[in-house]
Design an enzyme around this catalytic site. Structure first.
Site, PDB file in Angstrom:
ATOM      1  N   HIS A  56      -9.542   2.097   0.891  1.00 34.33           N
ATOM      2  CA  HIS A  56      -9.204   2.890   2.077  1.00 34.33           C
ATOM      3  C   HIS A  56     -10.478   2.899   2.920  1.00 34.33           C
ATOM      4  CE1 HIS A  56      -5.727   4.295  -0.140  1.00 34.33           C
ATOM      5  NE2 HIS A  56      -5.333   5.058   0.860  1.00 34.33           N
ATOM      6  N   HIS A  65       1.372   5.250  -2.222  1.00 37.07           N
ATOM      7  CA  HIS A  65       0.780   6.207  -3.169  1.00 37.07           C
ATOM      8  C   HIS A  65       1.916   6.775  -4.011  1.00 37.07           C
ATOM      9  CE1 HIS A  65      -3.278   6.561  -1.177  1.00 37.07           C
ATOM     10  NE2 HIS A  65      -2.573   5.998  -0.211  1.00 37.07           N
ATOM     11  N   HIS A 116       0.855  -1.208   0.000  1.00 41.71           N
ATOM     12  CA  HIS A 116       0.000   0.000   0.000  1.00 41.71           C
ATOM     13  C   HIS A 116       0.883   1.247   0.000  1.00 41.71           C
ATOM     14  CE1 HIS A 116      -3.856   2.114   1.427  1.00 41.71           C
ATOM     15  NE2 HIS A 116      -2.946   3.059   1.248  1.00 41.71           N
ATOM     16  N   GLN A 162      -9.602   9.424  -4.505  1.00 41.97           N
ATOM     17  CA  GLN A 162      -9.218  10.200  -3.320  1.00 41.97           C
ATOM     18  C   GLN A 162     -10.329  11.131  -2.817  1.00 41.97           C
ATOM     19  OE1 GLN A 162      -5.875  10.625  -1.270  1.00 41.97           O
ATOM     20  NE2 GLN A 162      -7.802  11.033  -0.227  1.00 41.97           N
ATOM     21  N   TRP A 196       0.897  13.804   3.106  1.00 43.17           N
ATOM     22  CA  TRP A 196       0.407  13.161   4.321  1.00 43.17           C
ATOM     23  C   TRP A 196       1.518  12.834   5.296  1.00 43.17           C
ATOM     24  CZ3 TRP A 196      -1.483  12.310  -0.563  1.00 43.17           C
ATOM     25  CH2 TRP A 196      -2.826  12.637  -0.760  1.00 43.17           C
ATOM     26  N   ASP A 217       2.683   3.403   2.961  1.00 45.45           N
ATOM     27  CA  ASP A 217       1.654   4.358   2.551  1.00 45.45           C
ATOM     28  C   ASP A 217       2.208   5.574   1.800  1.00 45.45           C
ATOM     29  OD1 ASP A 217      -1.013   5.058   2.304  1.00 45.45           O
ATOM     30  OD2 ASP A 217      -1.246   5.800   4.342  1.00 45.45           O
ATOM     31  N   GLU A 275     -10.630   5.217   7.514  1.00 50.23           N
ATOM     32  CA  GLU A 275      -9.370   5.847   7.945  1.00 50.23           C
ATOM     33  C   GLU A 275      -9.725   7.153   8.643  1.00 50.23           C
ATOM     34  OE1 GLU A 275      -6.673   7.137   4.862  1.00 50.23           O
ATOM     35  OE2 GLU A 275      -4.952   7.176   6.213  1.00 50.23           O
TER      36      GLU A 275
HETATM   37  N1  17E Z   1      -4.833   9.417   0.910  1.00 58.97           N
HETATM   38  C1  17E Z   1      -5.620   8.926   1.899  1.00 58.97           C
HETATM   39  O1  17E Z   1      -6.848   9.025   1.820  1.00 58.97           O
HETATM   40  N2  17E Z   1      -5.055   8.342   2.960  1.00 58.97           N
HETATM   41  C2  17E Z   1      -3.740   8.233   3.056  1.00 58.97           C
HETATM   42  N3  17E Z   1      -3.218   7.639   4.136  1.00 58.97           N
HETATM   43  C3  17E Z   1      -2.900   8.742   2.029  1.00 58.97           C
HETATM   44  C4  17E Z   1      -3.494   9.325   0.965  1.00 58.97           C
HETATM   45  C5  17E Z   1      -1.417   8.640   2.140  1.00 58.97           C
HETATM   46 FE   FE2 Z   2      -3.262   5.087   1.642  1.00 58.85          FE
END
Ligand code: 17E
Ligand code: FE2
Length: 417
Positions: free
Chosen positions: A209, A58, A56, A151, A314, A308, A212
């Site tokens: 995702h 990006h 995982h 996203q 982030w 990540d 989170e």
């Molecule tokens: N985008 C997201 O929604 N969550 C993350 N942890 C990252 C990008 C890195």
């Molecule tokens: Fe992520």
């Protein structure tokens, strides 16, 4: 190719490994230490291990931290805002250059399998197209899976569904989602059912995702797991982050775990990322905001660790070192019992391979592709203690990386002899 004096995980003696036509053709226990001038590589008692899996990351956002603005609050949500400022500046060349540099960094740290999320809430799909192209160009050297990652939401972004479908047509391998970020709970629920239906229709994998957020009311995991179970897709589905589970009450978790076990979905936890991004709306006591890794594993579910972020909006300190992620993760998840330490590398190797569904070609076994790395230390515990650099990375019998261990040139004498 012949590798001598290799340790293998979970085994006592030293081994000699023979590689022919890119496959492991012989794996033989040695009687003691060998000297052999004809050997291609002397592992000197270090651990030969299946390559690290980064399940995982990006890549599209890698190396953009501070461009044009820094994430000052350290929240996930400000990260999404800062990234939305960078996104319109993406060009194919910019993406290509950063992605290749980041893959090089990962390879230098023993990774050969990568699953990258790529933001598809971009009407032009600039990053996605560039990364699909890179995947083809590097396919002999790196296994790269591409997740169509919405996203800014599927239901909450203009033409979200069409963009996801276009991304799959362009070559994405995995269907993503972000239910906790959709405008409403209903949108989140609908998006999860849609993602699983799309997986049934297209045969693609799923990696969402999921939850989170430090909100114990974010319960999209149960929706995803139920849809996966009912579609009989469990092992092809992954829930990433699930940090809200940290905040669920134990009674709810107890009921939830029954479903999770039935569903057989995979989990990815990003411990360094989550300890940084989560808990940001707490004062004290502060939640760690990491999913229940220990309990999921004890329930027999597949969990792997990932980084990540590599220097993105982030998280500024991503460096490709999964050994650091592992170290941090087992600390914050209270997974330092000796039996847990003894097989801790599973979290960044075998379990990641299971998540990526590449087990058939993964592992140091006769007849399988000769992919391996050499780590400093003779077993999982020593490797973790030493936090050394990866010494060798072999892919289909070809050297991707070879490194000499750092040498202490001098050190003071503390006691007169
Ligand atoms: N985008 C997201 O929604 N969550 C993350 N942890 C990252 C990008 C890195
Ligand atoms: Fe992520």
């Amino acid at each position: 190719m012949k590798i001598i004096n290799a340790r293998l995980r979970g085994k006592q003696p030293l081994f000699t490994l023979l590689i022919e036509n890119g496959l492991f053709s012989q794996i033989e226990a040695q009687q003691g230490v060998l000297t052999d001038d004809l050997a291609t590589y002397d592992a000197k008692g270090n651990l030969c291990c299946a390559p690290f899996v980064e399940p995982h990351i990006h890549l599209d956002a890698a190396l953009t931290a501070g461009e044009p603005n820094w994430n000052m609050s350290g929240t996930l949500f400000e990260g999404i805002e800062r990234w939305a400022e960078r996104k319109p500046l993406l060009t194919r060349q910019d993406v290509e250059q950063r992605v290749l540099k980041t893959i090089e960094l990962l390879v230098a740290n023993g990774v050969q399998y990568i699953r990258t999320h790529v933001d598809v809430t971009d009407p032009e799909l600039v990053a996605l197209k560039a990364i699909v192209d890179i995947k083809q160009r590097i396919k002999d050297k790196i296994h790269l899976q591409i997740v169509a990652f919405p996203q800014e939401g599927i239901w909450s972004y203009p033409n979200g569904r069409q963009l996801m479908e276009r991304a799959l047509e362009e070559g994405a391998d995995v269907i993503g989602g972000i239910p906790h970020f959709e405008f409403t709970r209903e949108y989140g629920v609908e998006s999860m059912r849609w993602v699983i239906e799309l997986a049934q229709k297209t045969g693609k994998l799923v990696d969402v995702h999921c939850d989170e957020i430090d909100d114990g009311a974010a319960r999209f995991l149960e929706v995803l797991a139920t849809a996966a179970l009912e579609a009989n897709l469990g092992p092809r589905v992954t829930a990433s982050h699930t940090t809200a589970m940290h905040s669920y009450n134990n009674a709810y978790c107890s009921k939830l775990f029954r479903l999770l076990k039935m569903s057989k979905i995979n989990f990815v936890s990003c411990p360094t990322e989550s300890i940084h991004l989560q808990g940001r709306f707490d004062t004290y006591p502060k939640r760690r905001g990491i999913t229940r890794v220990k309990e999921l594993r004890e329930a027999g579910l597949n969990v792997c660790f990932a980084q990540d972020s590599i220097q993105d909006p982030w998280y500024t300190l991503g460096n490709g070192k999964l050994l650091r992620v592992l170290d941090s993760g087992i600390h914050s998840c209270h997974m330092m019992g000796y039996s847990e330490l003894q097989n801790c590398l599973d979290l960044i190797t075998d379990n990641g391979a299971k998540t990526l569904q590449v087990e058939h070609e993964y592992g140091i076994e006769l007849g399988k592709p000769a992919n391996l790395i050499v780590l400093q230390g003779g077993n999982d515990v020593e490797v973790l203690q030493q936090q050394g650099e990866v010494l060798l990375s072999i892919r289909h019998g070809n050297v991707l990386l070879e490194r000499k261990p750092a040498e202490v040139v001098s050190i003071t004498q503390f006691v007169d002899s």
